[in-house]
Design an enzyme around this catalytic site. Structure first.
Site, PDB file in Angstrom:
ATOM      1  N   SER A   1       3.735  -2.492   9.995  1.00  0.00           N
ATOM      2  CA  SER A   1       5.204  -2.662  10.159  1.00  0.00           C
ATOM      3  C   SER A   1       5.823  -3.867   9.835  1.00  0.00           C
ATOM      4  O   SER A   1       6.829  -4.663  10.416  1.00  0.00           O
ATOM      5  CB  SER A   1       5.859  -2.289  11.743  1.00  0.00           C
ATOM      6  OG  SER A   1       5.163  -1.042  11.877  1.00  0.00           O
TER       7      SER A   1
ATOM      8  N   GLY B   1       2.898   1.840  10.686  1.00  0.00           N
ATOM      9  CA  GLY B   1       3.899   2.943  10.389  1.00  0.00           C
ATOM     10  C   GLY B   1       4.401   3.266  11.675  1.00  0.00           C
ATOM     11  O   GLY B   1       5.164   4.244  11.813  1.00  0.00           O
TER      12      GLY B   1
ATOM     13  N   HIS C   1      -9.310   0.905   5.084  1.00  0.00           N
ATOM     14  CA  HIS C   1      -7.919   1.285   5.861  1.00  0.00           C
ATOM     15  C   HIS C   1      -8.235   1.956   7.118  1.00  0.00           C
ATOM     16  O   HIS C   1      -8.938   2.832   7.206  1.00  0.00           O
ATOM     17  CB  HIS C   1      -7.085   1.738   4.853  1.00  0.00           C
ATOM     18  CG  HIS C   1      -5.616   1.827   5.318  1.00  0.00           C
ATOM     19  ND1 HIS C   1      -5.185   2.608   6.331  1.00  0.00           N
ATOM     20  CD2 HIS C   1      -4.726   0.977   5.080  1.00  0.00           C
ATOM     21  CE1 HIS C   1      -4.028   2.405   6.260  1.00  0.00           C
ATOM     22  NE2 HIS C   1      -3.530   1.108   5.893  1.00  0.00           N
TER      23      HIS C   1
ATOM     24  N   GLY D   1       2.932  -1.204   4.434  1.00  0.00           N
ATOM     25  CA  GLY D   1       2.985   0.227   4.123  1.00  0.00           C
ATOM     26  C   GLY D   1       4.380   0.589   3.681  1.00  0.00           C
ATOM     27  O   GLY D   1       4.867   0.510   2.555  1.00  0.00           O
ATOM     28  N   GLY D   2       5.061   1.021   4.805  1.00  0.00           N
ATOM     29  CA  GLY D   2       6.218   1.624   4.573  1.00  0.00           C
ATOM     30  C   GLY D   2       7.300   0.842   3.856  1.00  0.00           C
ATOM     31  O   GLY D   2       8.091   1.372   2.813  1.00  0.00           O
TER      32      GLY D   2
ATOM     33  N   GLU E   1      -5.002  -5.397  10.677  1.00  0.00           N
ATOM     34  CA  GLU E   1      -4.006  -4.263  11.064  1.00  0.00           C
ATOM     35  C   GLU E   1      -4.302  -3.899  12.184  1.00  0.00           C
ATOM     36  O   GLU E   1      -4.903  -2.978  12.145  1.00  0.00           O
ATOM     37  CB  GLU E   1      -4.153  -3.427   9.651  1.00  0.00           C
ATOM     38  CG  GLU E   1      -3.849  -3.769   8.228  1.00  0.00           C
ATOM     39  CD  GLU E   1      -3.330  -2.986   7.335  1.00  0.00           C
ATOM     40  OE1 GLU E   1      -2.154  -3.178   6.782  1.00  0.00           O
ATOM     41  OE2 GLU E   1      -4.036  -1.716   7.319  1.00  0.00           O
TER      42      GLU E   1
ATOM     43  N   GLU F   1      -6.475   4.322   8.314  1.00  0.00           N
ATOM     44  CA  GLU F   1      -6.344   5.817   8.005  1.00  0.00           C
ATOM     45  C   GLU F   1      -7.856   6.304   7.436  1.00  0.00           C
ATOM     46  O   GLU F   1      -8.029   7.493   7.757  1.00  0.00           O
ATOM     47  CB  GLU F   1      -5.182   5.999   7.175  1.00  0.00           C
ATOM     48  CG  GLU F   1      -3.887   5.772   7.722  1.00  0.00           C
ATOM     49  CD  GLU F   1      -2.663   5.226   6.859  1.00  0.00           C
ATOM     50  OE1 GLU F   1      -2.781   5.461   5.926  1.00  0.00           O
ATOM     51  OE2 GLU F   1      -1.750   4.884   7.364  1.00  0.00           O
TER      52      GLU F   1
ATOM     53  N   ASN G   1       0.793  -1.072  -0.034  1.00  0.00           N
ATOM     54  CA  ASN G   1      -0.051   0.093  -0.004  1.00  0.00           C
ATOM     55  C   ASN G   1       1.078   1.194  -0.109  1.00  0.00           C
ATOM     56  O   ASN G   1       1.419   1.455   0.914  1.00  0.00           O
ATOM     57  CB  ASN G   1      -0.946  -0.086   1.259  1.00  0.00           C
ATOM     58  CG  ASN G   1      -1.631   1.333   1.443  1.00  0.00           C
ATOM     59  OD1 ASN G   1      -1.735   2.108   0.372  1.00  0.00           O
ATOM     60  ND2 ASN G   1      -2.191   1.204   2.597  1.00  0.00           N
ATOM     61  N   TRP G   2       0.934   1.653  -1.113  1.00  0.00           N
ATOM     62  CA  TRP G   2       1.908   3.127  -1.245  1.00  0.00           C
ATOM     63  C   TRP G   2       1.493   4.290  -0.482  1.00  0.00           C
ATOM     64  O   TRP G   2       1.946   5.294  -0.418  1.00  0.00           O
ATOM     65  CB  TRP G   2       2.121   3.468  -2.917  1.00  0.00           C
ATOM     66  CG  TRP G   2       3.160   2.166  -3.562  1.00  0.00           C
ATOM     67  CD1 TRP G   2       3.554   1.303  -2.662  1.00  0.00           C
ATOM     68  CD2 TRP G   2       3.464   2.076  -4.768  1.00  0.00           C
ATOM     69  NE1 TRP G   2       4.142   0.332  -3.796  1.00  0.00           N
ATOM     70  CE2 TRP G   2       4.181   1.019  -5.048  1.00  0.00           C
ATOM     71  CE3 TRP G   2       2.992   3.003  -5.949  1.00  0.00           C
ATOM     72  CZ2 TRP G   2       4.439   0.463  -6.139  1.00  0.00           C
ATOM     73  CZ3 TRP G   2       3.366   2.417  -7.321  1.00  0.00           C
ATOM     74  CH2 TRP G   2       4.419   1.354  -7.249  1.00  0.00           C
ATOM     75  N   LYS G   3       0.055   4.285  -0.205  1.00  0.00           N
ATOM     76  CA  LYS G   3      -0.467   5.490   0.296  1.00  0.00           C
ATOM     77  C   LYS G   3      -0.155   6.793  -0.574  1.00  0.00           C
ATOM     78  O   LYS G   3      -0.350   6.679  -1.832  1.00  0.00           O
ATOM     79  CB  LYS G   3       0.109   5.680   1.647  1.00  0.00           C
ATOM     80  CG  LYS G   3       0.002   4.348   2.721  1.00  0.00           C
ATOM     81  CD  LYS G   3       0.088   4.676   3.951  1.00  0.00           C
ATOM     82  CE  LYS G   3       0.184   3.389   4.996  1.00  0.00           C
ATOM     83  NZ  LYS G   3       0.165   3.412   6.189  1.00  0.00           N
TER      84      LYS G   3
HETATM   85  C1  PEP Z   1      -0.616  -0.023   6.312  1.00  0.00           C
HETATM   86  O1  PEP Z   1      -0.623   1.086   6.120  1.00  0.00           O
HETATM   87  O2  PEP Z   1      -1.466  -0.803   5.826  1.00  0.00           O
HETATM   88  C2  PEP Z   1       0.611  -0.620   6.902  1.00  0.00           C
HETATM   89  C3  PEP Z   1       0.580  -1.815   7.258  1.00  0.00           C
HETATM   90  O3  PEP Z   1       1.546   0.279   7.139  1.00  0.00           O
HETATM   91  P1  PEP Z   1       3.108  -0.104   7.670  1.00  0.00           P
HETATM   92  O4  PEP Z   1       3.522  -1.397   7.006  1.00  0.00           O
HETATM   93  O5  PEP Z   1       4.168   0.985   7.332  1.00  0.00           O
HETATM   94  O6  PEP Z   1       3.196  -0.558   9.061  1.00  0.00           O
END
Ligand code: PEP
Length: 252
Positions: free
Chosen positions: A214, A174, A96, A235-236, A168, A98, A9-11
């Site tokens: 993460s 993050g 999600h 994500g990251g 999640e 967010e 997920n590149w956000k």
């Molecule tokens: C996400 O936003 O779906 C996520 C899991 O982010 P991260 O891997 O950065 O924690």
């Protein structure tokens, strides 16, 4: 053996030229992924066409990070299922944390999008997960039960072939904090039980449940070794090929 899905997920990162270059570099890793593994990247809307072009003929699938619950019309700023499908998108991430926290999306609204995406033939990645406060006050199971039950309301057993659930925990997104593999596995097992209750054992047994929060190259193997963890929503670490390629190839 259940199928596996690793999704990035590149956000709100990656302009079209960056996304295109990234996707081209990821093809090699995705081509070496296990036979039962699907690799998905979720660029921002504006970057989707460049990525679709770059991954043509490769096993990489493209997801949107959100979608309107409406078909078309006066909905400024929204993007419809038909637009995504026409661009070549095959997956959509819905619910999600967010979007829940920053844009006020509730379970009923997410459910409308889930049903509409499935009707249209998109694969859905439905995100669920508790906040730290909910976990610490002993409400983990209640939150997951509600988000799964409400998110999947009126979704049929046959439509579930196109649904992935991403667990999640909000406190792990993050933050660099990962749920332990055991904690994640027990949450996944609980989610599978909820799906068995509302749909069937068969649907639950075949359901891909991703872990997100993460995920990095150094923890993906232990997470993926757990019985109920069938993939990752990243994500990251999905923003550089150096980190995402080893996650995609966790089986090596
Ligand atoms: C996400 O936003 O779906 C996520 C899991 O982010 P991260 O891997 O950065 O924690």
């Amino acid at each position: 053996m259940r199928n596996v899905c690793i999704a990035g997920n590149w956000k709100m990162n990656m302009i079209p030229s960056e996304g295109k270059a990234f996707a081209a570099q990821l093809i090699d890793a995705a081509s070496k992924a296990a036979e039962n593994e699907t690799v998905v990247v979720a660029p921002p809307f504006i970057t989707i066409p460049a990525v679709i072009e770059a991954v043509k003929g490769s096993p990489i699938k493209v997801a949107a990070q959100n979608m309107s619950d409406q078909a078309s019309g006066a909905f400024t700023g929204e993007v419809s299922a038909d637009m995504l499908l026409d661009a070549g998108v095959t997956y959509v991430i819905l619910g999600h944390s967010e979007r829940r926290a920053l844009y006020g999306e509730d379970d009923a609204f997410i459910n409308r999008k889930v049903r509409y995406a499935l009707e249209k033939g998109l694969n859905v990645i439905l995100c669920v997960g508790e906040t730290l406060e909910e976990r610490e006050s002993g409400r983990l199971e209640q939150v997951l039960q509600t988000q799964v039950t409400e998110g999947l309301k009126d979704v049929s057993a046959s439509q579930m072939a196109d649904v992935i659930i991403a667990y999640e925990p909000v406190w792990a997104i993050g933050t660099g904090k990962t749920a332990t593999a055991d904690d994640a596995n027990s949450a996944h097992s609980f989610i599978r039980g909820v799906v068995a209750d509302i749909l069937s054992e068969d649907v639950a047994n075949n359901l891909i449940i991703q872990y997100g929060g993460s995920v990095k190259p150094n923890n993906v193997k232990s997470l993926m070794s757990m019985e109920h963890i069938d993939g990752a929503l990243v994500g990251g670490a999905s923003l550089t090929v150096e980190q995402f390629a080893p996650i995609v190839q966790f089986n090596d």
